[in-house]
Design a protein around this motif. Sequence first.
Motif, PDB file in Angstrom:
ATOM      1  N   GLY A  36      59.402 147.097 -44.216  1.00 53.77           N
ATOM      2  CA  GLY A  36      59.244 147.517 -42.821  1.00 53.77           C
ATOM      3  C   GLY A  36      59.349 146.359 -41.841  1.00 53.77           C
ATOM      4  O   GLY A  36      60.148 146.412 -40.891  1.00 53.77           O
ATOM      5  N   PRO A  37      58.535 145.308 -42.014  1.00 55.09           N
ATOM      6  CA  PRO A  37      58.636 144.161 -41.102  1.00 55.09           C
ATOM      7  C   PRO A  37      60.029 143.548 -41.060  1.00 55.09           C
ATOM      8  O   PRO A  37      60.486 143.109 -40.005  1.00 55.09           O
ATOM      9  CB  PRO A  37      57.616 143.177 -41.681  1.00 55.09           C
ATOM     10  N   LEU A  38      60.711 143.519 -42.189  1.00 48.59           N
ATOM     11  CA  LEU A  38      62.038 142.918 -42.209  1.00 48.59           C
ATOM     12  C   LEU A  38      63.068 143.758 -41.465  1.00 48.59           C
ATOM     13  O   LEU A  38      63.998 143.217 -40.855  1.00 48.59           O
ATOM     14  CB  LEU A  38      62.499 142.701 -43.653  1.00 48.59           C
ATOM     15  N   THR A  39      62.923 145.087 -41.489  1.00 45.12           N
ATOM     16  CA  THR A  39      63.868 145.930 -40.755  1.00 45.12           C
ATOM     17  C   THR A  39      63.736 145.728 -39.253  1.00 45.12           C
ATOM     18  O   THR A  39      64.661 146.049 -38.505  1.00 45.12           O
ATOM     19  CB  THR A  39      63.663 147.423 -41.077  1.00 45.12           C
ATOM     20  N   ARG A  40      62.608 145.214 -38.812  1.00 48.51           N
ATOM     21  CA  ARG A  40      62.447 144.932 -37.382  1.00 48.51           C
ATOM     22  C   ARG A  40      63.113 143.621 -36.981  1.00 48.51           C
ATOM     23  O   ARG A  40      63.213 143.297 -35.797  1.00 48.51           O
ATOM     24  CB  ARG A  40      60.960 144.928 -37.011  1.00 48.51           C
ATOM     25  N   ILE A  41      63.552 142.862 -37.972  1.00 50.14           N
ATOM     26  CA  ILE A  41      64.266 141.609 -37.706  1.00 50.14           C
ATOM     27  C   ILE A  41      65.745 141.756 -38.031  1.00 50.14           C
ATOM     28  O   ILE A  41      66.606 141.341 -37.260  1.00 50.14           O
ATOM     29  CB  ILE A  41      63.668 140.451 -38.535  1.00 50.14           C
ATOM     30  N   VAL A  42      66.027 142.349 -39.184  1.00 51.74           N
ATOM     31  CA  VAL A  42      67.408 142.556 -39.628  1.00 51.74           C
ATOM     32  C   VAL A  42      67.753 144.029 -39.415  1.00 51.74           C
ATOM     33  O   VAL A  42      67.182 144.895 -40.078  1.00 51.74           O
ATOM     34  CB  VAL A  42      67.573 142.180 -41.114  1.00 51.74           C
ATOM     35  N   PRO A  43      68.673 144.344 -38.508  1.00 55.38           N
ATOM     36  CA  PRO A  43      68.963 145.745 -38.175  1.00 55.38           C
ATOM     37  C   PRO A  43      69.814 146.444 -39.226  1.00 55.38           C
ATOM     38  O   PRO A  43      71.008 146.655 -39.050  1.00 55.38           O
ATOM     39  CB  PRO A  43      69.710 145.613 -36.836  1.00 55.38           C
ATOM     40  N   ALA A  84      70.042 134.953 -35.830  1.00 50.71           N
ATOM     41  CA  ALA A  84      70.055 133.622 -35.228  1.00 50.71           C
ATOM     42  C   ALA A  84      70.078 133.716 -33.711  1.00 50.71           C
ATOM     43  O   ALA A  84      69.371 132.965 -33.019  1.00 50.71           O
ATOM     44  CB  ALA A  84      71.260 132.832 -35.728  1.00 50.71           C
ATOM     45  N   ALA A  85      70.873 134.640 -33.170  1.00 54.77           N
ATOM     46  CA  ALA A  85      70.967 134.783 -31.720  1.00 54.77           C
ATOM     47  C   ALA A  85      69.645 135.252 -31.115  1.00 54.77           C
ATOM     48  O   ALA A  85      69.329 134.924 -29.967  1.00 54.77           O
ATOM     49  CB  ALA A  85      72.079 135.759 -31.350  1.00 54.77           C
ATOM     50  N   CYS A  86      68.875 135.996 -31.893  1.00 58.66           N
ATOM     51  CA  CYS A  86      67.558 136.442 -31.427  1.00 58.66           C
ATOM     52  C   CYS A  86      66.480 135.381 -31.636  1.00 58.66           C
ATOM     53  O   CYS A  86      65.320 135.591 -31.274  1.00 58.66           O
ATOM     54  CB  CYS A  86      67.157 137.735 -32.138  1.00 58.66           C
ATOM     55  N   GLY A  87      66.840 134.257 -32.241  1.00 64.65           N
ATOM     56  CA  GLY A  87      65.889 133.177 -32.481  1.00 64.65           C
ATOM     57  C   GLY A  87      64.831 133.510 -33.516  1.00 64.65           C
ATOM     58  O   GLY A  87      63.707 133.001 -33.442  1.00 64.65           O
ATOM     59  N   ARG A  88      65.190 134.320 -34.515  1.00 65.00           N
ATOM     60  CA  ARG A  88      64.191 134.785 -35.475  1.00 65.00           C
ATOM     61  C   ARG A  88      64.487 134.352 -36.917  1.00 65.00           C
ATOM     62  O   ARG A  88      63.941 134.910 -37.859  1.00 65.00           O
ATOM     63  CB  ARG A  88      64.080 136.309 -35.395  1.00 65.00           C
ATOM     64  N   THR A  89      65.347 133.348 -37.061  1.00 63.95           N
ATOM     65  CA  THR A  89      65.696 132.901 -38.408  1.00 63.95           C
ATOM     66  C   THR A  89      64.481 132.360 -39.161  1.00 63.95           C
ATOM     67  O   THR A  89      64.272 132.680 -40.336  1.00 63.95           O
ATOM     68  CB  THR A  89      66.792 131.824 -38.356  1.00 63.95           C
ATOM     69  N   GLU A  90      63.674 131.547 -38.508  1.00 63.32           N
ATOM     70  CA  GLU A  90      62.513 130.971 -39.184  1.00 63.32           C
ATOM     71  C   GLU A  90      61.488 132.044 -39.525  1.00 63.32           C
ATOM     72  O   GLU A  90      60.875 132.010 -40.602  1.00 63.32           O
ATOM     73  CB  GLU A  90      61.867 129.891 -38.320  1.00 63.32           C
ATOM     74  N   GLN A  91      61.296 133.002 -38.632  1.00 59.73           N
ATOM     75  CA  GLN A  91      60.376 134.106 -38.937  1.00 59.73           C
ATOM     76  C   GLN A  91      60.877 134.890 -40.148  1.00 59.73           C
ATOM     77  O   GLN A  91      60.083 135.299 -41.004  1.00 59.73           O
ATOM     78  CB  GLN A  91      60.269 135.046 -37.722  1.00 59.73           C
ATOM     79  N   LEU A  92      62.190 135.084 -40.227  1.00 62.94           N
ATOM     80  CA  LEU A  92      62.779 135.779 -41.374  1.00 62.94           C
ATOM     81  C   LEU A  92      62.494 135.016 -42.657  1.00 62.94           C
ATOM     82  O   LEU A  92      62.115 135.614 -43.676  1.00 62.94           O
ATOM     83  CB  LEU A  92      64.286 135.920 -41.171  1.00 62.94           C
ATOM     84  N   ARG A  93      62.659 133.699 -42.637  1.00 68.55           N
ATOM     85  CA  ARG A  93      62.425 132.892 -43.835  1.00 68.55           C
ATOM     86  C   ARG A  93      60.982 133.011 -44.307  1.00 68.55           C
ATOM     87  O   ARG A  93      60.715 133.124 -45.501  1.00 68.55           O
ATOM     88  CB  ARG A  93      62.759 131.433 -43.543  1.00 68.55           C
ATOM     89  N   VAL A  94      60.053 132.977 -43.366  1.00 68.68           N
ATOM     90  CA  VAL A  94      58.636 133.077 -43.725  1.00 68.68           C
ATOM     91  C   VAL A  94      58.355 134.407 -44.407  1.00 68.68           C
ATOM     92  O   VAL A  94      57.695 134.466 -45.460  1.00 68.68           O
ATOM     93  CB  VAL A  94      57.750 132.904 -42.471  1.00 68.68           C
ATOM     94  N   LEU A  95      58.848 135.500 -43.819  1.00 68.04           N
ATOM     95  CA  LEU A  95      58.609 136.821 -44.400  1.00 68.04           C
ATOM     96  C   LEU A  95      59.256 136.955 -45.781  1.00 68.04           C
ATOM     97  O   LEU A  95      58.667 137.535 -46.701  1.00 68.04           O
ATOM     98  CB  LEU A  95      59.154 137.903 -43.468  1.00 68.04           C
ATOM     99  N   LEU A  96      60.462 136.415 -45.929  1.00 61.65           N
ATOM    100  CA  LEU A  96      61.143 136.507 -47.215  1.00 61.65           C
ATOM    101  C   LEU A  96      60.404 135.740 -48.297  1.00 61.65           C
ATOM    102  O   LEU A  96      60.271 136.211 -49.437  1.00 61.65           O
ATOM    103  CB  LEU A  96      62.575 135.984 -47.089  1.00 61.65           C
TER     104      LEU A  96
END
Length: 242
Positions: A167-174, A142-154
Amino acid sequence: MPPTDDPYALPPLAPARAMAVRNRLGLTTGQVAWAVAAYCGTPVHPDLVHAWEAGTTTPENIHVKALAAALWCSPADLVGEATTLAQCRTVAGLTVNETVAALGITRSQWEKAERRNRWQGTPAQTQALLRTLCPPPPCFVAACGRTEQLRVLLREAVTTWWPTYVGPLTRIVPLDPAVLHHVLERLHLVYQRWEGATGGPAHQAAQAEVRAADFLEHIDHHLWHLLRETLNPAEDPSRPAP
């Protein structure tokens, strides 16, 4: 007198955690109320402590800190999961100066990040943030502003061939890719169960369609819930789920 309280830096009290600590120490609500009153300098009735533990009243930060002092523990032992950068810093027990020194940024940059709850550091600074403050994954995303991008990928992952999305998800969720692999597979199987049920009798199919749509709508919440189950199988159940 205790130091001036920061109105936003602590997560809310987790009632069951506070009760568990008090019971473990063998203290009554009256004894705790007396200690909290001594810390704050104002009267505190035992019924108020009971209300905090029942979750019917939410204590202010100063009372959470006073409660921690009364129970001989850290405030972090009594609260839920941090949801902001400011809360992460406080739970970590760091001052602003200690934080900026660890992250290699200026005080004004960190104060802006806390105020907006938005992180825009360099890769090296981001790694320092993860090491120093250990933000929970939902808070960091959320702090990185990537919640919506995460939802789309999921949503794409659970409705198609999910392994290609690890792979793409590990670049969003550490997190460790193996952990995300495991959780993503579980999400996929849950969705496929609802999706498969849409081909049954009309009434059951309609219900399954609604459940599948709701699952996709709140897909990130399901991810965080499964991650907590995977990473902290024995975690105190009083920690709130999203």
